[in-house]
Design an enzyme around this catalytic site. Sequence first.
Site, PDB file in Angstrom:
ATOM      1  N   LYS A   1     -62.505-110.842  73.555  1.00  0.00           N
ATOM      2  CA  LYS A   1     -62.096-111.346  72.338  1.00  0.00           C
ATOM      3  C   LYS A   1     -61.674-112.527  71.887  1.00  0.00           C
ATOM      4  CE  LYS A   1     -60.704-106.445  71.694  1.00  0.00           C
ATOM      5  NZ  LYS A   1     -61.752-105.748  70.820  1.00  0.00           N
TER       6      LYS A   1
ATOM      7  N   ASP B   1     -56.035-105.270  81.741  1.00  0.00           N
ATOM      8  CA  ASP B   1     -57.161-105.410  80.933  1.00  0.00           C
ATOM      9  C   ASP B   1     -56.426-106.061  79.927  1.00  0.00           C
ATOM     10  OD1 ASP B   1     -59.048-105.519  79.017  1.00  0.00           O
ATOM     11  OD2 ASP B   1     -59.559-103.256  78.998  1.00  0.00           O
TER      12      ASP B   1
ATOM     13  N   TYR C   1     -58.633 -97.677  76.310  1.00  0.00           N
ATOM     14  CA  TYR C   1     -59.870 -97.732  76.361  1.00  0.00           C
ATOM     15  C   TYR C   1     -60.366 -99.373  76.997  1.00  0.00           C
ATOM     16  CZ  TYR C   1     -64.465 -99.153  74.058  1.00  0.00           C
ATOM     17  OH  TYR C   1     -65.796 -99.540  73.939  1.00  0.00           O
TER      18      TYR C   1
HETATM   19  C1  LIG Z   1     -58.497-103.379  75.935  1.00  0.00           C
HETATM   20  C2  LIG Z   1     -60.017-103.471  75.640  1.00  0.00           C
HETATM   21  N1  LIG Z   1     -60.766-103.569  76.916  1.00  0.00           N
HETATM   22  C3  LIG Z   1     -62.075-103.534  76.842  1.00  0.00           C
HETATM   23  C4  LIG Z   1     -62.479-103.792  75.489  1.00  0.00           C
HETATM   24  C5  LIG Z   1     -64.210-103.725  75.454  1.00  0.00           C
HETATM   25  O1  LIG Z   1     -64.420-104.760  74.806  1.00  0.00           O
HETATM   26  P1  LIG Z   1     -65.840-105.042  74.246  1.00  0.00           P
HETATM   27  O2  LIG Z   1     -65.861-104.439  73.040  1.00  0.00           O
HETATM   28  O3  LIG Z   1     -66.131-106.644  74.024  1.00  0.00           O
HETATM   29  O4  LIG Z   1     -66.959-104.494  75.035  1.00  0.00           O
HETATM   30  C6  LIG Z   1     -61.770-103.525  74.189  1.00  0.00           C
HETATM   31  C7  LIG Z   1     -62.605-103.517  72.903  1.00  0.00           C
HETATM   32  O5  LIG Z   1     -63.375-103.281  72.570  1.00  0.00           O
HETATM   33  C8  LIG Z   1     -60.384-103.433  74.494  1.00  0.00           C
HETATM   34  O6  LIG Z   1     -59.639-103.220  73.429  1.00  0.00           O
HETATM   35  N1  LIG Z   2     -59.910-101.282  69.694  1.00  0.00           N
HETATM   36  C1  LIG Z   2     -61.265-100.939  69.707  1.00  0.00           C
HETATM   37  C2  LIG Z   2     -62.390-102.043  69.784  1.00  0.00           C
HETATM   38  O1  LIG Z   2     -61.744-103.205  69.711  1.00  0.00           O
HETATM   39  C3  LIG Z   2     -63.656-101.871  69.770  1.00  0.00           C
HETATM   40  C4  LIG Z   2     -64.350-102.502  68.770  1.00  0.00           C
HETATM   41  C5  LIG Z   2     -65.624-101.578  68.854  1.00  0.00           C
HETATM   42  O2  LIG Z   2     -66.056-100.892  69.839  1.00  0.00           O
HETATM   43  O3  LIG Z   2     -66.550-102.018  67.775  1.00  0.00           O
END
Ligand SMILES: Cc1ncc(COP(=O)(O)O)c(C=O)c1O
Ligand SMILES: NCC(=O)CCC(=O)O
Length: 426
Positions: free
Chosen positions: A265, A237, A142
């Site tokens: 994060k 990523d 993701y």
């Molecule tokens: C590996 C990774 N990339 C991108 C994202 C997207 O970040 P955000 O939720 O801050 O848009 C997340 C988590 O949501 C993630 O775990």
């Molecule tokens: N591992 C998934 C995320 O960090 C996403 C959190 C969200 O989409 O609220």
Amino acid sequence: MSRSQQLYQQACQTIPGGVNSPVRAFNGVGGTPVFIERADGSQLFDVDGKSYIDYVGSWGPMIMGHNHPAIREAVIDAVQLGLSYGAPTAAEVTMAETIRSIMPSMEKVRMVNSGTEATMSAIRLARGYTGRNKLLKFEGCYHGHSDSLLVKAGSGMLTMGEPTSPGVPADLAKHTVTVSFNNLAEVEAVFAECGDDIAAIIVEPVAGNMNCIPPAQGFLQGLRTVCDKYGAVLIFDEVMTGFRVALGGAQALYDVTPDLSTLGKIIGGGMPVGAFGGKAEIMDHIAPTGPVYQAGTLSGNPVAMAAGLATLELIQDPAVHQSIADKANYLMTGFAKAAQQAGIALATVTVGGMFGYFFTEAEQVTSFSQATQCDIERFKKFFHLMLEQGVYLAPSAYEAGFVSFAHTQQQLDDTIAAAAQAFKAL
Ligand SMILES: Cc1ncc(COP(=O)(O)O)c(C=O)c1O
Ligand SMILES: NCC(=O)CCC(=O)O
């Protein structure tokens, strides 16, 4: 009805599904979400007065624990000076320099407001830089919710039944090629077929959105080699893994250097922040130096920079990463032992301060297909048994868990004792 249940019902009247991000809705485990009033250290406190030991940590940022005094003070100090200027600040320079000193591959850095923006911008840059359209990503990884990356995606998408979102035009999705994580042969086969059309490989160097799956020996290096051979951009990523699996992220831990990295994060310390960066030669293609457009009204926001910089300062103490790695390892060793004693098949894994556990007979889970074949019904039951005992785990079998510097030995032992009870009740 509890206050959380009342609020959830009320929320559903005006907010789709009652939540502002789908994974919060407990769709992956059933039931209704707990509404949080405040958080401190490694604990969450809900609106009904119940406390939980928290292993979600706001989905990763809270590496120092919630409400850390130094981070809170930095934010309060910044707030006194105004909330946003839309003009450059010294803090942004310090942030870019700090990131580069921790991750030397990030020669130049652009700040954004979320992980989604970071990856969306990084792939646009890779496409603009190479003049190619295709992307290669891995099933179950993701990278946020931009169109090109919501194809066979992990995290909440895996609990929706349809891993590619409606609303993403097929004409765009066709440029995203997906292959199996940890399967270099598949990557090589795709490149052999259309490598000259591929702008970038984007990968979570430790997959954390299909539970937690470390890279197989040689996998990341193999991606590096393929990108070099075909002139594609390698994007790590590290939104989740950055400053988490090691101070310098997965690229330091596995000693593989990407061309571009994306962060989120932890660099925001709990404020909405993301970043992308990498080789100066590539980054200079971004506006205003270059033609690839990317912008943001609130990018590099002074309050967010203050929270992020305070966090980065704290985590440069080597004790932090040693501590979170030890705690994650202690926790998963405890889970494994308790499961075995209860006759429950469980595979566990940790990478630095990140952990995963799978209800499976397999000794190790190394692929997306294995991760999705685990016993999800068992996971759901386990999740609720833990929640009842005051342990807040990620509400989905397809998420990694996180420990913070603030977790105490007593809390880890209490969590393992709760898990032992839960395994017996499964
Ligand atoms: C590996 C990774 N990339 C991108 C994202 C997207 O970040 P955000 O939720 O801050 O848009 C997340 C988590 O949501 C993630 O775990
Ligand atoms: N591992 C998934 C995320 O960090 C996403 C959190 C969200 O989409 O609220």
